[in-house]
Write an enzyme that holds these catalytic residues in place. Structure first.
Site, mmCIF file in Angstrom:
data_model
loop_
_atom_site.group_PDB
_atom_site.id
_atom_site.type_symbol
_atom_site.label_atom_id
_atom_site.label_comp_id
_atom_site.label_asym_id
_atom_site.label_seq_id
_atom_site.Cartn_x
_atom_site.Cartn_y
_atom_site.Cartn_z
ATOM 1 N N LYS A 1 0.764 -1.177 0.042
ATOM 2 C CA LYS A 1 -0.058 -0.087 -0.014
ATOM 3 C C LYS A 1 0.781 1.528 0.309
ATOM 4 C CE LYS A 1 -2.082 3.361 2.345
ATOM 5 N NZ LYS A 1 -1.287 4.493 3.079
ATOM 6 N N ASP B 1 -6.083 1.336 0.820
ATOM 7 C CA ASP B 1 -6.120 1.419 2.417
ATOM 8 C C ASP B 1 -7.371 1.262 2.863
ATOM 9 O OD1 ASP B 1 -7.684 3.568 1.583
ATOM 10 O OD2 ASP B 1 -6.283 4.993 2.056
#
Length: 217
Positions: A124, A142
Site C-alpha cells: 500500500k 487502504d
DNA sequence: ATCCCGAGGG
DNA sequence: CCCTCTGGAT
C-alpha cells in the site's frame, strides 16, 4: 446483494467525483520525495491530521535521510510520539533512511520492488509513493478504498490485494491516475466507516449500499 | 468501543 | 491465517 457496479455507472461515478474535485490532492504534508515516503510510513493506522501535526516540526528540521540518521532514534520518537505505533515506525524510518543512503544514493527509488524492500514499506505504501511521487496509475488500497470499493460495488474483494486488482480491471484508464485520491477523499468525508453520509452523496444513485429510503420515487 | 491513507512476524 | 504494535479522535 453481491450486485457489482455497472460499467457505465463506474464511468459516471468518476466523472462526478472529478467534476467536484478536478485535481484531487492528498492531505499528508511533505516537502520532497523522501518526506513523502516518511509521512506515508507514519500514516499507518493513524489520521493524516495527526501525522501532519507531528511531521510539521519534524520536517522543518529533517528533510533528507542523512539528517534523519543524524537526528537519531530517540529524538525521532519524541517527534512522533503522538502517532500510534510510534515505536516500530521510528525504528523503520531510521532503518529505511540508512538503506536509502547506502543502496540508493539517498534517492527514493521509483520501482515497487526497491520500495517494498524498505522496512515499514508494504504494498500500500509503495503504491502511494509510486502514484504521488512518480505519477504511476497505482491503486493504493487502504482502509478507505477497501470499504468504498466493497460497499459501493465498484471493486469487490475479500483482501486489499483483491480490491486493488479489481480496481485495475474496472477503473477506466482515463480515471486511473487520480482514482486513489478521489476514492480516499470520498471515503473520508462522505462514504465514512461509521456514519456514511448518503443523503449528501453525489454518487448515491449509482451505489448498491446507499440508503435511498429518504428519497421518494 | 471503533476507527484512522498497515506492516511484519509467528 | 492470526497477533502485535500504539495514540488520538469521535
Amino acid at each position: 446483494m453481491a450486485r457489482p457496479m455497472k460499467k457505465t455507472d463506474i464511468e459516471t461515478f468518476f466523472a462526478r467525483l472529478s467534476d467536484f474535485n478536478p485535481a484531487p490532492r492528498g492531505e499528508l504534508d511533505y516537502v520532497n520525495h523522501y518526506t513523502l515516503l516518511v509521512a506515508v510510513v507514519l500514516s499507518a493506522q493513524a489520521t493524516d491530521v495527526g501525522v501532519n501535526k507531528a511531521t510539521g516540526p519534524l520536517f522543518a528540521l529533517v528533510e533528507t535521510p542523512e539528517q534523519m540518521v543524524e537526528l537519531g532514534l530517540d529524538r525521532l520518537k519524541q517527534f512522533i510520539k503522538t502517532i500510534g505505533l510510534y515505536n516500530s515506525k521510528a525504528k523503520n524510518v531510521i532503518a529505511l533512511s540508512e538503506i536509502l543512503i547506502r543502496e540508493h544514493k539517498s534517492v527514493v527509488p521509483n520501482e515497487r520492488k526497491s520500495l517494498e524492500a524498505l522496512p515499514g514499506v508494504g504494498r500500500k505504501t509503495a503504491n502511494v509513493v509510486l502514484n504521488i511521487a512518480f505519477g504511476q496509475p497505482t491503486m493504493a488500497v487502504d482502509t478507505h478504498l477497501f470499504r468504498v470499493g466493497n460497499r459501493t460495488g465498484l471493486a469487490v474483494g475479500k483482501t486489499p490485494l483483491a480490491v486493488e486488482l479489481a480496481l485495475e480491471r474496472r477503473v477506466p484508464d482515463a480515471w486511473k491516475l487520480h482514482a486513489h485520491q478521489w476514492l480516499i477523499l470520498h471515503g473520508r468525508y462522505v462514504c465514512k466507516a461509521r456514519k456514511p453520509d448518503c443523503p449528501s452523496c453525489r454518487v448515491a444513485d449509482l451505489c448498491r449500499f446507499a440508503d435511498k429510503t429518504t428519497t421518494l420515487d
